[in-house]
Design a protein around this motif. Sequence first.
Motif, short mmCIF file in Angstrom:
data_model
loop_
_atom_site.label_atom_id
_atom_site.label_comp_id
_atom_site.label_asym_id
_atom_site.label_seq_id
_atom_site.Cartn_x
_atom_site.Cartn_y
_atom_site.Cartn_z
N TYR A 1 34.94 36.77 40.46
CA TYR A 1 36.08 37.30 39.69
C TYR A 1 36.47 36.33 38.59
N GLU A 2 36.51 35.05 38.92
CA GLU A 2 36.95 34.06 37.93
C GLU A 2 35.96 33.97 36.76
N ASP A 3 34.65 34.06 37.07
CA ASP A 3 33.65 34.09 35.98
C ASP A 3 33.80 35.35 35.15
N ALA A 4 34.12 36.46 35.83
CA ALA A 4 34.29 37.72 35.12
C ALA A 4 35.45 37.63 34.12
N ILE A 5 36.51 36.92 34.52
CA ILE A 5 37.65 36.70 33.60
C ILE A 5 37.16 35.98 32.35
N LYS B 1 43.64 38.12 32.48
CA LYS B 1 43.83 36.76 32.99
C LYS B 1 43.88 36.79 34.51
N PHE B 2 43.77 35.59 35.13
CA PHE B 2 43.73 35.51 36.59
C PHE B 2 44.93 36.24 37.20
N GLY B 3 44.65 37.10 38.15
CA GLY B 3 45.72 37.85 38.78
C GLY B 3 45.76 39.30 38.34
N ASP B 4 45.07 39.60 37.24
CA ASP B 4 45.00 41.00 36.79
C ASP B 4 43.91 41.73 37.55
N ASP B 5 44.15 43.00 37.84
CA ASP B 5 43.07 43.80 38.40
C ASP B 5 42.30 44.41 37.23
N PHE B 6 41.03 44.71 37.49
CA PHE B 6 40.21 45.26 36.41
C PHE B 6 40.35 46.78 36.36
N GLY B 7 40.55 47.31 35.18
CA GLY B 7 40.56 48.76 34.99
C GLY B 7 39.22 49.21 34.47
N GLY B 8 39.16 50.47 34.08
CA GLY B 8 37.92 51.05 33.58
C GLY B 8 37.36 50.29 32.39
N ASP B 9 38.24 49.88 31.48
CA ASP B 9 37.78 49.15 30.29
C ASP B 9 37.09 47.86 30.67
N ILE C 1 32.21 44.46 31.43
CA ILE C 1 31.39 43.55 32.23
C ILE C 1 30.02 44.16 32.48
N SER C 2 29.97 45.44 32.82
CA SER C 2 28.70 46.05 33.18
C SER C 2 27.77 46.16 31.97
N LYS C 3 28.34 46.14 30.78
CA LYS C 3 27.51 46.22 29.57
C LYS C 3 26.59 45.02 29.42
#
Length: 433
Positions: A283-287, A298-306, A311-313
């Motif tokens: 998760y932290e690398d994804a941020i 930022k840390f503590g946010d959940d990921f939405g569709g965007d 990330i998947s791109k």
Amino acid sequence: MTTITIEQAGKFDGQEVTIKGWLYNLRESGKLIFPIFRDGTGIIQGVCALKESPEAFEALKGLTQESSVIVTGKIRAEQRAPGGFEIGVSKIQIVQKVPESTPFPIQLKEHGVDFLLDHRHLWMRTPRQAAILRIRAEAIRSAREYMDSQGYTLTDAPMFTPAACEGTSTLFEVNYIDDEKAYLTQSGQLYAEALALALGKIYTFGPTFRAEKSKTRRHLTEFWMLEPEAAYAELPDMMNLGEGLVSAIVQGVVKNKSRELEQLKRDITKLENIKPPFPRISYEDAIDVLGKAGNPAKFGDDFGGDEETLISKNFDKPVIIHRYPTAIKAFYMQPDPDRPDLALAFDMIAPEGYGEIIGGSQRIHDYDLLLKRLKEHNLPQESFQWYLDLRRYGSVPHAGFGLGLERTVAWICGTEHIREVIPFPRMIYRVYP
RNA sequence: UCCCCGAUAGCUCAACGGUAGAGCAUUCGGCUGUUAACCGAAGGGUUGCUAGUUCGAAUCUAGCUCGGGGAGCCA
């Protein structure tokens, strides 16, 4: 006379056969008719000349779309025919003629979504929809084959539950006996945990219900979920299992349903590539990845569709994101012993913007910690007594995940909307037909 | 719950303040190799509902209803 299915037609070149099906389309040309037949396995062009088969010609002339017919004739290779084979119609029996006054509503052209969904019971007759439903069946077959091969036992979780599994989502309430309230399940997970501690390695597979008012191409109100759960399993075991399962599903479809994928014009090379290992990032690398792409997460946010799509791109395979902040995850998730602010949880994001197809975690196995979390989340302790019992009698580390069947199939098929991959989609404000 | 978009013939759409149109579907006619066949003709409309602005509203305004996409939430 041999009765065959259309998909077998190529094996009967030069032979007289019978096909039982429906009239898909009709092209007339004076003294020559080209009827297209379908039987659920495919479509085949017929040819009928007035001079050669006057009776069949008269029967076919002006015949309406989707009339049911039993056709007899000789199969022959023909380059001008779609599919490479055609049937020279010598005899035709009309089982039921669709009246001209009420023609078949689904035409061979573009339609709007609303219209198609109102006619879902007829829409599914079109070749594209039939192909999708066959791929769905193969996805289920290969998923179960893989789970069985890994030593997991199929068990079933109940549809009626006394309370929320996670406490966050909205539930469908059902009036039960007298004062009792029951709800339609939103996950079989809690029951899967009980079964895992009984049988070791299990999975549940069945429908699940979410009363969220989600109106997006990734959401259904009723969808199917496959949920493995294993005793003595930890987070890495489940990430490996999820990777193996998704690969097995995709490869099963590629191997056994290539014709259907072609029908959908799906780029098969993209699917052939879906094999372990899948990329894994924390998760932290994804941020960090998001930050570099200009996303303000930022840390503590959940990921939405965007965020998921962003990330998947970066990858051409599903990507696993692991170790989310405990604060944004479900109450039952085991904290990382090295980093108690992180939960031993993971999501798998499908490529091409299809979103989250797996969500899973290692579960809390300590009684006191689980009780504390239940209280923190204001969950009714009475409803969870049996769940707490699992931590009282021989508790062990255990883990599992849920795989969303429709999202997985939608990605494999490359459909624009998840509603196409379930026979009768149920969405907010839509229960017909 | 919030934000954006839409609703015109059975279907897909056009007309954007001045007589409501096309393609497909249906009906009738023509055509021996068609490929969502093609060519000719016919029937088919209270423009989602209610009010308002205007000499005049499918078109502009407001409200409502229904639907679509997205946010939140999740698989």
